[in-house]
Design a protein around this motif. Structure first.
Motif, PDB file in Angstrom:
ATOM      1  N   TYR A 131      13.845  33.488  -7.399  1.00 56.11           N
ATOM      2  CA  TYR A 131      13.801  32.262  -8.085  1.00 56.11           C
ATOM      3  C   TYR A 131      14.249  32.390  -9.524  1.00 56.11           C
ATOM      4  N   ALA A 132      14.742  30.536  -9.556  1.00 58.82           N
ATOM      5  CA  ALA A 132      15.441  29.987 -10.199  1.00 58.82           C
ATOM      6  C   ALA A 132      15.052  28.693 -10.434  1.00 58.82           C
ATOM      7  N   ILE A 133      15.517  28.991 -12.104  1.00 55.18           N
ATOM      8  CA  ILE A 133      15.808  27.704 -12.549  1.00 55.18           C
ATOM      9  C   ILE A 133      17.052  27.123 -13.009  1.00 55.18           C
ATOM     10  N   LYS A 134      16.849  25.510 -12.791  1.00 52.09           N
ATOM     11  CA  LYS A 134      18.385  25.325 -13.197  1.00 52.09           C
ATOM     12  C   LYS A 134      18.294  25.184 -14.175  1.00 52.09           C
ATOM     13  N   GLY A 135      20.414  26.110 -14.953  1.00 53.12           N
ATOM     14  CA  GLY A 135      20.466  26.422 -16.026  1.00 53.12           C
ATOM     15  C   GLY A 135      20.062  28.303 -16.615  1.00 53.12           C
ATOM     16  N   GLN A 136      19.081  28.470 -15.203  1.00 52.00           N
ATOM     17  CA  GLN A 136      18.810  29.959 -16.410  1.00 52.00           C
ATOM     18  C   GLN A 136      19.078  30.600 -15.662  1.00 52.00           C
ATOM     19  N   GLY A 137      19.203  30.751 -14.978  1.00 52.54           N
ATOM     20  CA  GLY A 137      20.047  31.500 -14.055  1.00 52.54           C
ATOM     21  C   GLY A 137      18.946  32.631 -12.812  1.00 52.54           C
ATOM     22  N   VAL A 138      19.374  33.264 -11.855  1.00 53.06           N
ATOM     23  CA  VAL A 138      18.352  33.023 -11.108  1.00 53.06           C
ATOM     24  C   VAL A 138      18.017  34.912 -10.441  1.00 53.06           C
ATOM     25  N   PHE A 139      16.371  35.184 -10.474  1.00 49.23           N
ATOM     26  CA  PHE A 139      16.845  36.584 -10.399  1.00 49.23           C
ATOM     27  C   PHE A 139      16.234  36.736  -8.793  1.00 49.23           C
ATOM     28  N   HIS A 140      15.905  37.913  -8.419  1.00 44.92           N
ATOM     29  CA  HIS A 140      14.879  38.720  -6.965  1.00 44.92           C
ATOM     30  C   HIS A 140      14.273  39.669  -7.881  1.00 44.92           C
ATOM     31  N   ASN A 141      13.213  40.122  -7.515  1.00 46.57           N
ATOM     32  CA  ASN A 141      12.269  40.935  -7.825  1.00 46.57           C
ATOM     33  C   ASN A 141      12.551  41.139  -9.320  1.00 46.57           C
ATOM     34  N   GLY A 142      12.906  40.296 -10.095  1.00 47.17           N
ATOM     35  CA  GLY A 142      13.022  40.436 -11.596  1.00 47.17           C
ATOM     36  C   GLY A 142      15.070  40.675 -12.100  1.00 47.17           C
ATOM     37  N   LEU A 213      19.080  21.293   9.676  1.00 42.76           N
ATOM     38  CA  LEU A 213      17.632  21.859   8.827  1.00 42.76           C
ATOM     39  C   LEU A 213      17.560  20.530   8.031  1.00 42.76           C
ATOM     40  N   LYS A 214      16.109  20.788   7.001  1.00 38.77           N
ATOM     41  CA  LYS A 214      14.878  20.140   6.882  1.00 38.77           C
ATOM     42  C   LYS A 214      14.827  19.977   4.934  1.00 38.77           C
ATOM     43  N   ASP A 215      14.541  18.741   4.432  1.00 37.90           N
ATOM     44  CA  ASP A 215      14.599  19.327   2.749  1.00 37.90           C
ATOM     45  C   ASP A 215      13.901  20.288   2.319  1.00 37.90           C
ATOM     46  N   TRP A 216      12.508  20.835   3.469  1.00 43.76           N
ATOM     47  CA  TRP A 216      11.891  21.683   2.964  1.00 43.76           C
ATOM     48  C   TRP A 216      11.998  23.318   3.404  1.00 43.76           C
ATOM     49  N   ASP A 217      13.642  22.966   4.382  1.00 46.94           N
ATOM     50  CA  ASP A 217      14.552  24.186   4.497  1.00 46.94           C
ATOM     51  C   ASP A 217      15.640  25.018   2.991  1.00 46.94           C
ATOM     52  N   VAL A 218      15.796  24.161   2.369  1.00 44.28           N
ATOM     53  CA  VAL A 218      16.772  23.729   1.359  1.00 44.28           C
ATOM     54  C   VAL A 218      16.904  23.836   0.103  1.00 44.28           C
ATOM     55  N   ALA A 219      15.518  22.532  -0.346  1.00 43.52           N
ATOM     56  CA  ALA A 219      15.423  22.636  -1.331  1.00 43.52           C
ATOM     57  C   ALA A 219      15.231  23.804  -2.566  1.00 43.52           C
ATOM     58  N   ALA A 220      14.622  24.872  -2.369  1.00 39.84           N
ATOM     59  CA  ALA A 220      14.604  26.003  -2.825  1.00 39.84           C
ATOM     60  C   ALA A 220      15.839  26.903  -2.763  1.00 39.84           C
ATOM     61  N   ALA A 221      16.247  27.146  -2.271  1.00 41.36           N
ATOM     62  CA  ALA A 221      17.256  28.029  -2.365  1.00 41.36           C
ATOM     63  C   ALA A 221      18.346  27.137  -2.486  1.00 41.36           C
ATOM     64  N   THR A 222      18.952  26.096  -2.624  1.00 42.00           N
ATOM     65  CA  THR A 222      19.828  24.952  -2.800  1.00 42.00           C
ATOM     66  C   THR A 222      20.360  26.112  -4.317  1.00 42.00           C
ATOM     67  N   VAL A 223      19.019  25.563  -5.093  1.00 42.92           N
ATOM     68  CA  VAL A 223      19.120  26.113  -6.445  1.00 42.92           C
ATOM     69  C   VAL A 223      19.503  27.758  -6.459  1.00 42.92           C
ATOM     70  N   ILE A 224      18.507  28.001  -5.487  1.00 42.20           N
ATOM     71  CA  ILE A 224      18.432  29.538  -5.807  1.00 42.20           C
ATOM     72  C   ILE A 224      20.336  29.868  -5.949  1.00 42.20           C
ATOM     73  N   ILE A 225      21.021  29.472  -4.901  1.00 39.52           N
ATOM     74  CA  ILE A 225      22.103  29.786  -4.891  1.00 39.52           C
ATOM     75  C   ILE A 225      22.968  29.569  -5.703  1.00 39.52           C
ATOM     76  N   GLU A 226      22.928  28.208  -6.125  1.00 43.29           N
ATOM     77  CA  GLU A 226      23.569  27.363  -6.900  1.00 43.29           C
ATOM     78  C   GLU A 226      24.023  28.495  -8.475  1.00 43.29           C
ATOM     79  N   GLU A 227      22.199  28.762  -9.042  1.00 43.12           N
ATOM     80  CA  GLU A 227      22.260  29.759 -10.083  1.00 43.12           C
ATOM     81  C   GLU A 227      22.969  31.209  -9.764  1.00 43.12           C
ATOM     82  N   ALA A 228      23.039  31.776  -8.771  1.00 43.62           N
ATOM     83  CA  ALA A 228      23.843  32.794  -7.920  1.00 43.62           C
ATOM     84  C   ALA A 228      25.264  32.600  -8.734  1.00 43.62           C
ATOM     85  N   GLY A 229      25.668  31.659  -8.546  1.00 45.21           N
ATOM     86  CA  GLY A 229      27.429  30.885  -9.537  1.00 45.21           C
ATOM     87  C   GLY A 229      28.046  30.476  -7.377  1.00 45.21           C
TER      88      GLY A 229
END
Length: 259
Positions: A131-142, A213-229
């Motif tokens: 999970y990730a919020i834009k500008g707040q970092g990203v986490f895997h099981n905390g 791919l479609k929007d639903w494939d990438v919408a969440a994971a794109t934020v997660i990847i970008e927050e992971a650098g």
């Protein structure tokens, strides 16, 4: 930024929803009564778990955020006009799910004025939550995660997938595999694009690409990847998403072979 909208509270709600959907997945996983249907082709599947999972998430969003727009894989885009749009894949990796292979996930992304601001991906069989919020970092099981620091393609383990029309469309990614395979450590194909992309964010894979791919494939994971650098780029100008994801150096080297 979002006026009276508390995105941290929203993230907590979304994680709860994702875990509840995970319970639906596991209730039906490796059971006979999946009510399997086909959609665009015999390779494009729909199960009762897809339907029930999407119904649950949409209902929760309508209750908590009745003025938000929703784009979901099975039911499409609702008629609400809003700056906020939820993008949902209730079961990403339905073919795996239907076959009894435990790599599948639920993906819930949130966009504000067209840009991703939050992403949650949960793989219930493995109990892996990203999970990730834009500008707040990203986490895997905390725990915080970051993309791989590999600098050379020949040292990199890559991941990809194939479009649903691979049986009828010769533009089905096999040419890309033939070009890039001699230049990387190896290639994997897991079958859940959202989970694949989260593995990029965590550094388990060093690079990913896929077509159509479609929007639903990438919408969440794109934020997660970008927050992971990492970077997610589109290598074709198409309505669907043809993307490469990795750190900036590996993205650049993959572009030499992915056409």
């Amino acid at each position: 930024m979002y006026k009276e909208f508390d995105i941290n509270e929203c993230l907590a709600q979304t994680i709860t929803w994702a875990k509840e959907v995970g319970k639906i997945h596991l209730e039906y996983f490796r059971k006979k009564e999946l009510s399997i249907e086909t959609k665009s082709s015999s390779y494009d599947l729909l199960t009762i778990a897809d339907k029930l999972s999407e119904e649950y998430i949409v209902e929760q969003i309508r209750h908590a955020y009745p003025d938000h727009q929703v784009l979901a894989e099975e039911s499409g885009l609702n008629e609400m006009v809003s700056d906020f749009c939820w993008v949902i894949d209730p079961v990403d990796g339905t073919t795996n799910f239907a076959q009894g292979i435990p790599i599948f996930s639920v993906s819930i992304g949130l966009r504000y004025r067209g840009k991703g601001i939050m992403g949650v991906v949960y793989a219930p069989f493995m109990d892996e939550l990203f999970y990730a919020i834009k500008g707040q970092g990203v986490f895997h099981n905390g725990k915080p995660i970051h993309v791989s620091n590999k600098t050379e393609l020949h040292q990199s383990l890559l991941c990809t997938g194939f479009p649903y029309d691979h049986g009828t469309n010769p533009d089905n990614n096999t040419d890309n595999i033939a070009r890039i395979l001699p230049h990387c450590r190896d290639i994997r194909r897991l079958g859940s694009a959202a989970y694949d992309l989260c593995c990029i964010a965590a550094g388990y894979f060093d690079g990913f690409w896929e077509m159509n791919l479609k929007d639903w494939d990438v919408a969440a994971a794109t934020v997660i990847i970008e927050e992971a650098g990492g970077q997610v780029i589109r290598f074709r100008k198409e309505p669907n998403y043809c993307i490469i994801a990795a750190n900036a150096l590996i993205v650049g080297q993959m572009q030499e072979y992915i056409k």
